[in-house]
Enzyme design. Structure first.
Site, PDB file in Angstrom:
ATOM      1  N   HIS A 271     -51.951 -47.527  44.634  1.00 12.58           N
ATOM      2  CA  HIS A 271     -51.572 -46.367  43.811  1.00 12.58           C
ATOM      3  C   HIS A 271     -52.371 -46.358  42.503  1.00 12.58           C
ATOM      4  CE1 HIS A 271     -48.621 -43.399  42.125  1.00 12.58           C
ATOM      5  NE2 HIS A 271     -49.047 -43.939  41.002  1.00 12.58           N
ATOM      6  N   GLU A 272     -52.329 -47.466  41.799  1.00 13.23           N
ATOM      7  CA  GLU A 272     -53.016 -47.516  40.499  1.00 13.23           C
ATOM      8  C   GLU A 272     -54.535 -47.422  40.679  1.00 13.23           C
ATOM      9  OE1 GLU A 272     -51.237 -46.921  38.082  1.00 13.23           O
ATOM     10  OE2 GLU A 272     -49.277 -47.449  38.919  1.00 13.23           O
ATOM     11  N   HIS A 275     -55.559 -43.894  40.783  1.00 16.54           N
ATOM     12  CA  HIS A 275     -55.754 -43.385  39.413  1.00 16.54           C
ATOM     13  C   HIS A 275     -57.083 -43.891  38.861  1.00 16.54           C
ATOM     14  CE1 HIS A 275     -51.865 -41.559  38.669  1.00 16.54           C
ATOM     15  NE2 HIS A 275     -51.193 -42.661  38.928  1.00 16.54           N
ATOM     16  N   GLU A 302     -51.999 -37.774  39.528  1.00 15.88           N
ATOM     17  CA  GLU A 302     -51.049 -38.366  40.468  1.00 15.88           C
ATOM     18  C   GLU A 302     -51.408 -38.037  41.914  1.00 15.88           C
ATOM     19  OE1 GLU A 302     -48.989 -40.530  39.453  1.00 15.88           O
ATOM     20  OE2 GLU A 302     -47.524 -40.790  41.073  1.00 15.88           O
TER      21      GLU A 302
HETATM   22 ZN    ZN Z   1     -49.127 -42.751  39.248  1.00 11.48          ZN
END
Ligand code: ZN
Length: 508
Positions: A271-272, A275, A302
């Site tokens: 997830h990170e 980003h 996101e």
């Molecule tokens: Zn996030």
């Protein structure tokens, strides 16, 4: 005259922005350190540092001279004919008009209160002591109201709209109300049908524990394979995983570890890193300090993290590649556990008290709850003291769960402690954007699944670089979505994705 007055003003404006970005990126490092390395007693100093830096940047940014340069740029049609110049001017105007309305004393107070409230929240959450956080939350809400009231004068917007606009330019609470209502109507029967069909018993994820150090090796391998450049980034540990894009050549990720479930830290790391790939793909070398080098909205940000975490990281193809890799690293802990088992385990749907641990089907119900409650807090329809009770009731109504303590309830998220009111809706927008982008990606890369099953993500990343990352704020979120997918944002691709995936998994 060798260059127009507009162009000369533009150059001065950009050079000022670049200078200010050096201060803002220094504040980013301090923020990163606050979460990863700062000793507990360093808190007051950190609050003072962040407040001083914030006030200094605000003061320089809102000088009348900056407004004069902007006006000269706006009067120069030849300058605005270049879409990149035009985008920078448009975005600086948006920001400048907001910032000049905020008194410096308020900017200082918000920066310092956010740093201290964050620390108070951390302690309160640790001991599940809402009363210890309540006075800070009251302060945060009060400052958010003051800020919104300064900015919204004459704009006909609600306080909530004004606050949300800093994270998701152009988003309006009334529109989101409609999107959320519609989404809820479609998700509720799906979640109920899954609950009915779900097999009893705990799914297997691993045998025994897997040391953090071995998990870290796998996380780094996967994140590097996604295309994250470790020469221009780091991966560390923090209680709450996050990504901080400091500036050109420096993007920092964190994750957290549970020795009894390696998939949790892997999924946060992915997830990170999603980003982080966006941050690394923004044109920061050429445009540092300019809006062109920044993310267009948090919803789009996101979408990048959720795309890698869910559309990639919870796909069958991904686990066909990642299972043998994990088995090689973890040995006996994964013996006899195949790709299909892991795929099913990471996709189990079960209402969870914790937002970040929630499955793709129930996750957005968490966002709707926070959207409703923070709006009520801001408008004074809900008193801070009543928050835990109302929270717990909503969790019971929406998810059928009892909240045993506030740590697992209204104290779980970092956002309100940071003063980030109006931020939560960007998570659901991110889920919707991700699913819609994914549809376009699959049309354009028909072999995507085979590639993912071989651990090849180059063409996927390249698509994201071309259609999302490199634009920075040249396109708004809405424009980016239309251009990349051919349609305005809609919840339909997300709902269709969930129905197809869980329909097959649960035999619905
Ligand atoms: Zn996030």
């Amino acid at each position: 005259m060798s260059e127009s007055t507009g162009l000369a003003a533009y150059r001065r404006l950009i050079s000022e922005l670049r200078e200010l970005a050096l201060f803002a990126s220094s504040a980013s490092i301090l923020g990163w350190d606050q979460e990863t390395g700062m000793p507990p007693r360093g808190g007051q100093l950190r609050a003072d540092q962040l407040s001083a830096l914030g006030a200094y940047v605000h003061q320089r940014y809102t000088r009348a001279e900056v407004g004069d340069w902007l006006a000269l740029c706006e009067a120069d049609e030849a300058l605005l004919a270049d879409p990149r110049f035009a985008a920078n001017v448009r975005e600086v105007r948006r920001e400048y008009d907001r910032e000049v309305l905020l008194p410096e004393s308020l900017v200082r107070e918000i920066a310092s209160t956010s740093a201290l409230a964050l620390q108070a929240w951390r302690g309160a959450r640790e001991s599940s002591d809402f009363a210890a956080f309540a006075p800070w939350l009251e302060k945060v809400i009060d400052l958010a109201r003051q800020k919104a009231d300064c900015i919204r004068a004459d704009r006909g917007l609600s306080r909530y709209d004004v606050l949300m606009d800093q994270y998701e330019p152009g988003a309006r609470a009334a529109d989101l109300d409609g999107v959320f209502r519609d989404l809820r109507l479609q998700l509720t029967p799906l979640i109920a049908a899954i609950a009915e069909a779900a097999p009893a018993g705990e799914p297997v994820v691993q045998r025994g524990t897997i040391p953090t150090a071995s998990q870290e090796v796998l996380n780094r391998e996967v994140v590097a394979r996604m295309g994250f450049d470790f020469e221009a980034g780091r991966l560390d540990v923090s209680t709450h995983p996050f990504c901080e894009g400091i500036g050109p050549g420096d993007t920092r990720l964190t994750t957290r570890y549970r020795e009894d479930d390696f998939t949790e830290s892997l999924s946060s790391a992915m997830h990170e890193a999603g980003h982080g790939l966006y941050e690394q793909g923004l044109p920061k070398e050429e445009h540092f300090g300019e809006p062109l080098s920044e993310a267009t909205s948090l919803g789009i940000h996101e979408s990048q993290s959720r795309l890698w975490e869910n559309l990639v990281g919870r796909s069958r193809a991904f686990w066909r590649w990642a299972t043998p890799l994990a088995a090689e690293r973890f040995g006996a802990a994964l013996e006899g556990i195949g790709a299909e088992t892991l795929y099913r385990t990471v996709n189990r749907v079960r209402p969870n008290l914790i937002r970040v641990d929630s499955d793709e089907a129930t996750y957005n119900l968490h966002i709707m709850l926070r959207f409703d409650l923070e709006r009520a807090l801001l408008e004074g329809d809900l008193a801070v003291a009543d928050l835990p009770g109302v929270w717990n009731e909503r969790i019971r109504a929406d998810l059928g769960l009892e909240v045993p303590n506030d740590r697992l309830g209204c104290l779980q998220d970092v956002h309100w402690g940071m003063g980030a009111i109006g931020y939560f809706p960007t998570y659901t927008l991110g889920n919707l954007y991700a699913a819609q982008l994914w549809g376009a990606i699959r049309r354009e890369i028909p072999d995507l699944e085979e590639e993912m099953a071989r651990g090849e993500f180059g063409r996927l990343l390249n698509w994201l670089r071309t259609h999302v990352h490199h634009f920075g704020r040249q396109l708004t979120a809405a424009e980016l979505c239309e251009r990349a997918t051919g349609e305005p944002l809609s919840a339909a691709p997300f709902v269709a994705y969930l129905r197809a995936k869980f329909g097959e998994l649960y035999g619905l």
